[in-house]
Design a protein around this motif. Structure first.
Motif, PDB file in Angstrom:
ATOM      1  N   LEU A  21     104.710  10.550  -1.279  1.00 38.50           N
ATOM      2  CA  LEU A  21     104.143   9.520  -0.402  1.00 38.50           C
ATOM      3  C   LEU A  21     103.061  10.065   0.525  1.00 38.50           C
ATOM      4  O   LEU A  21     102.073   9.383   0.790  1.00 38.50           O
ATOM      5  CB  LEU A  21     105.250   8.844   0.411  1.00 38.50           C
ATOM      6  CG  LEU A  21     106.260   8.032  -0.398  1.00 38.50           C
ATOM      7  CD1 LEU A  21     107.356   7.492   0.514  1.00 38.50           C
ATOM      8  CD2 LEU A  21     105.573   6.910  -1.151  1.00 38.50           C
ATOM      9  N   LEU A  22     103.227  11.277   1.019  1.00 40.60           N
ATOM     10  CA  LEU A  22     102.223  11.839   1.912  1.00 40.60           C
ATOM     11  C   LEU A  22     100.887  11.989   1.190  1.00 40.60           C
ATOM     12  O   LEU A  22      99.846  11.575   1.708  1.00 40.60           O
ATOM     13  CB  LEU A  22     102.678  13.184   2.482  1.00 40.60           C
ATOM     14  CG  LEU A  22     101.626  13.883   3.348  1.00 40.60           C
ATOM     15  CD1 LEU A  22     101.266  13.025   4.555  1.00 40.60           C
ATOM     16  CD2 LEU A  22     102.110  15.248   3.765  1.00 40.60           C
ATOM     17  N   ASP A  23     100.896  12.568  -0.005  1.00 37.36           N
ATOM     18  CA  ASP A  23      99.658  12.720  -0.770  1.00 37.36           C
ATOM     19  C   ASP A  23      99.001  11.374  -1.033  1.00 37.36           C
ATOM     20  O   ASP A  23      97.786  11.227  -0.925  1.00 37.36           O
ATOM     21  CB  ASP A  23      99.916  13.432  -2.096  1.00 37.36           C
ATOM     22  CG  ASP A  23     100.276  14.906  -1.911  1.00 37.36           C
ATOM     23  OD1 ASP A  23      99.938  15.472  -0.855  1.00 37.36           O
ATOM     24  OD2 ASP A  23     100.906  15.468  -2.822  1.00 37.36           O
ATOM     25  N   LYS A  24      99.814  10.369  -1.360  1.00 38.15           N
ATOM     26  CA  LYS A  24      99.281   9.035  -1.631  1.00 38.15           C
ATOM     27  C   LYS A  24      98.692   8.401  -0.374  1.00 38.15           C
ATOM     28  O   LYS A  24      97.672   7.730  -0.435  1.00 38.15           O
ATOM     29  CB  LYS A  24     100.363   8.155  -2.250  1.00 38.15           C
ATOM     30  CG  LYS A  24     100.756   8.633  -3.641  1.00 38.15           C
ATOM     31  CD  LYS A  24     101.965   7.902  -4.178  1.00 38.15           C
ATOM     32  CE  LYS A  24     102.377   8.499  -5.519  1.00 38.15           C
ATOM     33  NZ  LYS A  24     103.620   7.951  -6.020  1.00 38.15           N
ATOM     34  N   LEU A  25      99.331   8.646   0.769  1.00 36.48           N
ATOM     35  CA  LEU A  25      98.794   8.144   2.033  1.00 36.48           C
ATOM     36  C   LEU A  25      97.450   8.795   2.336  1.00 36.48           C
ATOM     37  O   LEU A  25      96.486   8.125   2.688  1.00 36.48           O
ATOM     38  CB  LEU A  25      99.780   8.410   3.174  1.00 36.48           C
ATOM     39  CG  LEU A  25      99.300   7.982   4.557  1.00 36.48           C
ATOM     40  CD1 LEU A  25      99.327   6.466   4.691  1.00 36.48           C
ATOM     41  CD2 LEU A  25     100.157   8.615   5.634  1.00 36.48           C
ATOM     42  N   LEU A  26      97.371  10.114   2.170  1.00 34.54           N
ATOM     43  CA  LEU A  26      96.137  10.835   2.464  1.00 34.54           C
ATOM     44  C   LEU A  26      95.013  10.473   1.501  1.00 34.54           C
ATOM     45  O   LEU A  26      93.848  10.449   1.880  1.00 34.54           O
ATOM     46  CB  LEU A  26      96.401  12.341   2.467  1.00 34.54           C
ATOM     47  CG  LEU A  26      97.351  12.842   3.560  1.00 34.54           C
ATOM     48  CD1 LEU A  26      97.645  14.321   3.391  1.00 34.54           C
ATOM     49  CD2 LEU A  26      96.820  12.533   4.949  1.00 34.54           C
ATOM     50  N   LYS A  27      95.360  10.178   0.236  1.00 32.81           N
ATOM     51  CA  LYS A  27      94.362   9.775  -0.768  1.00 32.81           C
ATOM     52  C   LYS A  27      93.975   8.304  -0.652  1.00 32.81           C
ATOM     53  O   LYS A  27      93.015   7.872  -1.276  1.00 32.81           O
ATOM     54  CB  LYS A  27      94.891  10.039  -2.173  1.00 32.81           C
ATOM     55  CG  LYS A  27      94.997  11.498  -2.523  1.00 32.81           C
ATOM     56  CD  LYS A  27      95.583  11.667  -3.911  1.00 32.81           C
ATOM     57  CE  LYS A  27      95.818  13.129  -4.232  1.00 32.81           C
ATOM     58  NZ  LYS A  27      96.548  13.300  -5.506  1.00 32.81           N
ATOM     59  N   GLY A  28      94.751   7.538   0.110  1.00 28.65           N
ATOM     60  CA  GLY A  28      94.452   6.111   0.280  1.00 28.65           C
ATOM     61  C   GLY A  28      95.041   5.219  -0.792  1.00 28.65           C
ATOM     62  O   GLY A  28      94.687   4.041  -0.869  1.00 28.65           O
ATOM     63  N   THR A  29      95.954   5.739  -1.620  1.00 31.04           N
ATOM     64  CA  THR A  29      96.582   4.891  -2.640  1.00 31.04           C
ATOM     65  C   THR A  29      97.884   4.267  -2.145  1.00 31.04           C
ATOM     66  O   THR A  29      98.347   3.292  -2.723  1.00 31.04           O
ATOM     67  CB  THR A  29      96.833   5.664  -3.950  1.00 31.04           C
ATOM     68  OG1 THR A  29      97.638   6.803  -3.672  1.00 31.04           O
ATOM     69  CG2 THR A  29      95.512   6.106  -4.576  1.00 31.04           C
ATOM     70  N   LYS A  30      98.470   4.821  -1.093  1.00 29.47           N
ATOM     71  CA  LYS A  30      99.586   4.170  -0.402  1.00 29.47           C
ATOM     72  C   LYS A  30      98.940   3.382   0.723  1.00 29.47           C
ATOM     73  O   LYS A  30      98.536   3.952   1.735  1.00 29.47           O
ATOM     74  CB  LYS A  30     100.579   5.194   0.149  1.00 29.47           C
ATOM     75  CG  LYS A  30     101.710   4.554   0.956  1.00 29.47           C
ATOM     76  CD  LYS A  30     102.685   5.595   1.458  1.00 29.47           C
ATOM     77  CE  LYS A  30     103.739   5.021   2.379  1.00 29.47           C
ATOM     78  NZ  LYS A  30     104.518   3.912   1.844  1.00 29.47           N
TER      79      LYS A  30
END
Length: 146
Positions: free
Chosen positions: A25-34
């Motif tokens: 989830l952290l990676d997705k948040l930082l990439k803007g996909t979450k």
């Protein structure tokens, strides 16, 4: 400016079928996909999001550095604008039904994906503890709304 903390889970919770595994989830948040998160306590979040959008607060997206509630947190991202919608979900007999702002919503894989999870992991997140009804807030990090 005051902040409101929003902690992102790095691992699936204890009662989830994938307990202890990394969520991503952290990676997705930082990439803007979450693009959103779903949280309990709609009244709390209504008040906080109103203050964020008025410029009185910001959202501090954090992670636990080690064990939840036993280790320090580190801020990973700040949000100075956010959106909020209500969500109610029921899970019975292996079927998930969702209402967002009181309207039926059927694109369940899209909802789960926008939260950073597969549909299976999404259902496990909210219902593996035996609960059959969930009511909360969708906190949006982008302009997207359902």
């Amino acid at each position: 400016m005051k902040k409101v903390n929003l902690v992102i889970s790095r691992k699936f919770p204890v009662k989830h079928p994938r307990a202890g595994q990394t969520t991503g989830l952290l990676d997705k948040l930082l990439k803007g996909t979450k693009i959103h998160t779903i949280r309990d306590n709609i009244g709390y979040w209504e008040e906080k999001i109103a203050k964020v959008n008025a410029g009185e607060m910001y959202i501090s997206a954090k992670i636990w550095l080690d064990r939840p509630y036993k280790s320090p947190q580190q801020e990973m991202r700040r949000f100075t604008k956010a959106g909020l919608q209500t969500i109610e979900m029921d899970y019975q007999n292996g079927r998930l039904s969702v209402r967002i702002d009181g309207r039926k919503y059927t694109e369940l894989e899209t909802l789960a994906g926008n939260d950073g999870l597969s549909l299976e992991d999404f259902i496990g997140w909210f219902f593996s503890n035996g609960r059959t009804h969930y009511k909360g807030a969708i906190i949006h990090f982008t302009e997207f709304r359902y």
